[in-house]
Design a protein around this motif. Structure first.
Motif, mmCIF file in Angstrom:
data_model
loop_
_atom_site.group_PDB
_atom_site.id
_atom_site.type_symbol
_atom_site.label_atom_id
_atom_site.label_comp_id
_atom_site.label_asym_id
_atom_site.label_seq_id
_atom_site.Cartn_x
_atom_site.Cartn_y
_atom_site.Cartn_z
ATOM 1 N N LYS A 4 30.784 45.391 44.650
ATOM 2 C CA LYS A 4 30.209 45.401 45.998
ATOM 3 C C LYS A 4 31.099 46.208 46.930
ATOM 4 C CE LYS A 4 32.468 41.047 47.311
ATOM 5 N NZ LYS A 4 32.270 39.691 47.866
ATOM 6 N N ASN A 5 30.574 46.450 48.118
ATOM 7 C CA ASN A 5 31.291 47.176 49.163
ATOM 8 C C ASN A 5 31.074 46.455 50.489
ATOM 9 O OD1 ASN A 5 32.458 49.324 50.761
ATOM 10 N ND2 ASN A 5 30.355 49.912 51.256
ATOM 11 N N GLU A 6 32.157 46.110 51.169
ATOM 12 C CA GLU A 6 32.069 45.449 52.464
ATOM 13 C C GLU A 6 32.908 46.216 53.473
ATOM 14 O OE1 GLU A 6 33.339 41.442 51.904
ATOM 15 O OE2 GLU A 6 31.635 40.869 50.654
ATOM 16 N N GLU A 7 32.359 46.430 54.668
ATOM 17 C CA GLU A 7 33.046 47.189 55.706
ATOM 18 C C GLU A 7 33.479 46.252 56.830
ATOM 19 O OE1 GLU A 7 30.978 50.604 57.087
ATOM 20 O OE2 GLU A 7 30.339 51.256 55.091
ATOM 21 N N TYR A 8 34.737 46.433 57.267
ATOM 22 C CA TYR A 8 35.293 45.661 58.370
ATOM 23 C C TYR A 8 35.779 46.638 59.439
ATOM 24 C CZ TYR A 8 34.983 41.658 55.222
ATOM 25 O OH TYR A 8 34.513 40.676 54.384
ATOM 26 N N VAL A 56 38.013 37.864 52.451
ATOM 27 C CA VAL A 56 38.291 38.959 51.522
ATOM 28 C C VAL A 56 39.379 38.546 50.538
ATOM 29 C CG1 VAL A 56 39.159 41.322 51.340
ATOM 30 C CG2 VAL A 56 37.545 40.729 53.149
ATOM 31 N N GLU A 82 25.756 52.613 48.482
ATOM 32 C CA GLU A 82 26.167 52.190 49.818
ATOM 33 C C GLU A 82 27.314 53.056 50.341
ATOM 34 O OE1 GLU A 82 27.128 48.093 49.671
ATOM 35 O OE2 GLU A 82 25.093 47.440 49.142
ATOM 36 N N LYS A 119 26.571 49.727 44.719
ATOM 37 C CA LYS A 119 27.781 49.876 45.534
ATOM 38 C C LYS A 119 28.055 51.348 45.841
ATOM 39 C CE LYS A 119 31.659 50.181 43.555
ATOM 40 N NZ LYS A 119 32.806 49.916 42.666
ATOM 41 N N ASP A 155 37.935 36.431 47.904
ATOM 42 C CA ASP A 155 37.189 37.194 46.900
ATOM 43 C C ASP A 155 38.119 37.949 45.953
ATOM 44 O OD1 ASP A 155 34.846 36.304 47.943
ATOM 45 O OD2 ASP A 155 34.318 38.157 49.004
ATOM 46 N N SER A 165 27.373 55.423 53.693
ATOM 47 C CA SER A 165 28.248 54.889 54.734
ATOM 48 C C SER A 165 28.677 55.987 55.717
ATOM 49 C CB SER A 165 29.481 54.247 54.099
ATOM 50 O OG SER A 165 30.400 53.842 55.079
ATOM 51 N N GLN A 184 33.626 38.072 41.181
ATOM 52 C CA GLN A 184 32.763 38.814 42.092
ATOM 53 C C GLN A 184 32.003 39.921 41.355
ATOM 54 O OE1 GLN A 184 32.783 37.473 45.153
ATOM 55 N NE2 GLN A 184 34.420 36.125 44.438
#
Length: 385
Positions: free
Chosen positions: A118-122, A106, A254, A251, A109, A258, A115
């Motif tokens: 976008k959307n990223e989940e942790y 992360v 998403e 994004k 990025d 979510s 980039q």
């Protein structure tokens, strides 16, 4: 009925500045994932902290991340927005990675600012990227990455430059006591910042639309190469906006779907509105791209018509002079009517060469032929637009 076109002065814009400022990939092939290097042109980080709740707001321009974290710890029960402007301070990024246990991928990025949205989940946070676009008076488009780390009670934003389009959000935060921005937590602040970025797309689209209207007016007045270059410049800007708006829509979709508890359910209603805005932007961009393409086709068509008019004029002139040239060519052969040595009369040669007033007769004949041709071409409508 004549169609009159208003003579609108063409704004003085340096065509060479119709361009896009953005960064290219700087990773070397084969590098270990999760490693990042600070760009030598990156600005030193400035840190601003906003700690707020329903009826209270505290702000701090921090010297380093340690001061920012201590400030948030002294305001427990508040929601915190840490705004990091400039990505040129390694210590700031390292501190954030260690303090908030952020995945190295992360952080890579965040620093490598090429980039797509976008959307990223942790496990304990969400990583979100937007593209923030700004357009100056010379149609120079700045394409900047805006990154977010969303935690339970904290939102950290990262941007490349000190200037941005986010002041409306800061003003709402300062003035809107007991409003949604103060009540609905960091996920609403995330929405508010993304929505402001998206709404700024409308401002850019309106400017480019005005530019295309000016170009269209001038096309009918006098098509010229400068207009073609401006149309191409606008198309280039539209392509950049399209690259940012399509993944922005995905994004937001998403985020709407979510189930992550970091996203307040009440905020999803507002995210749906931002999603609608992104769809409108995509529709406008596609429509304006078609308009730009149509204007380019119109320019080429007008230039072709202009060339046809030039060729038509040259054809008329050539057609008039062809018979005159033919007559002049015949009498330019100068075959004598009388042999200068023997004095013999050559009856089949040119007796007109020694005719009284022969020159005048031939000139009158040529003039009559030219007048007859012009009259004929006029009846055929060759001189009409």
């Amino acid at each position: 009925m004549k169609l009159s076109v208003l003579k609108i002065p063409l704004p003085k814009i340096d065509i060479s500045k119709i361009n896009i400022t953005q960064h290219r990939r700087r990773n070397n092939p084969g590098e270990v994932p999760g490693t990042f290097f600070i760009n030598e042109t990156a600005l030193p980080s400035k840190i601003f902290v906003y700690s707020y709740k329903e009826d209270h707001l505290e702000e701090l321009a921090a010297n380093d991340m340690a001061d920012a974290i201590n400030f948030t710890k002294n305001h427990r029960g508040y929601t915190h927005w840490i705004d990091v402007k400039g990505l040129g301070s390694q210590s700031v990024l390292d501190f954030i990675q260690k303090e908030f246990d952020v995945n190295p991928l992360v952080m890579e990025d965040i620093v490598h600012t090429h980039q797509r949205p976008k959307n990223e989940e942790y496990d304990h946070f969400m990583f979100v990227v937007s593209r923030m676009l700004e357009l100056d008076k010379g149609l120079q488009l700045k394409n900047e990455q805006l990154s977010f780390l969303l935690f339970k009670d904290t939102l950290i934003s990262f941007q490349e430059d000190y200037d941005d389009v986010l002041d409306p959000v800061r003003n709402r935060l300062r003035k809107n006591v007991n409003g949604n921005i103060r009540v609905l937590g960091p996920s609403y602040m995330l929405y508010a910042l993304m929505d402001t970025v998206i709404d700024h797309y409308f401002t850019i689209i309106n400017r480019l639309g005005d530019e295309l209207e000016i170009v269209e007016d001038h096309l009918y007045q006098k098509p010229r190469k400068q207009l073609m270059y401006r149309i191409q410049g606008v198309k280039k800007l539209m392509i950049t906006m399209r690259r940012g708006s399509w993944p922005e829509r995905d994004k937001l979709n998403e985020l709407l779907k979510s189930t992550n508890p970091l996203i307040n359910e009440e905020v999803k209603l507002f995210l749906r509105d931002a999603y609608d805005h992104s769809i409108q932007i995509i529709d406008l961009i596609e429509s304006m791209r078609e308009t730009a393409t149509s204007l380019l086709d119109l320019y080429l068509s007008l230039m072709s018509n202009k060339m046809n008019e030039v060729m038509k004029t040259l054809t008329i002139i050539s057609a008039i002079f062809i018979p005159l040239t033919f007559i002049a060519g015949i009498y330019g052969m100068n075959f004598a009517y009388q042999d200068p040595k023997t004095g013999e009369i050559l009856k089949d040669n040119m007796p007109e060469l020694y005719m009284h007033n022969g020159y005048m007769y031939v000139m009158i004949l040529m003039l009559l032929i030219a007048i007859a041709q012009i009259w004929y071409f006029a009846r055929k409508g060759w001189f009409r637009d």
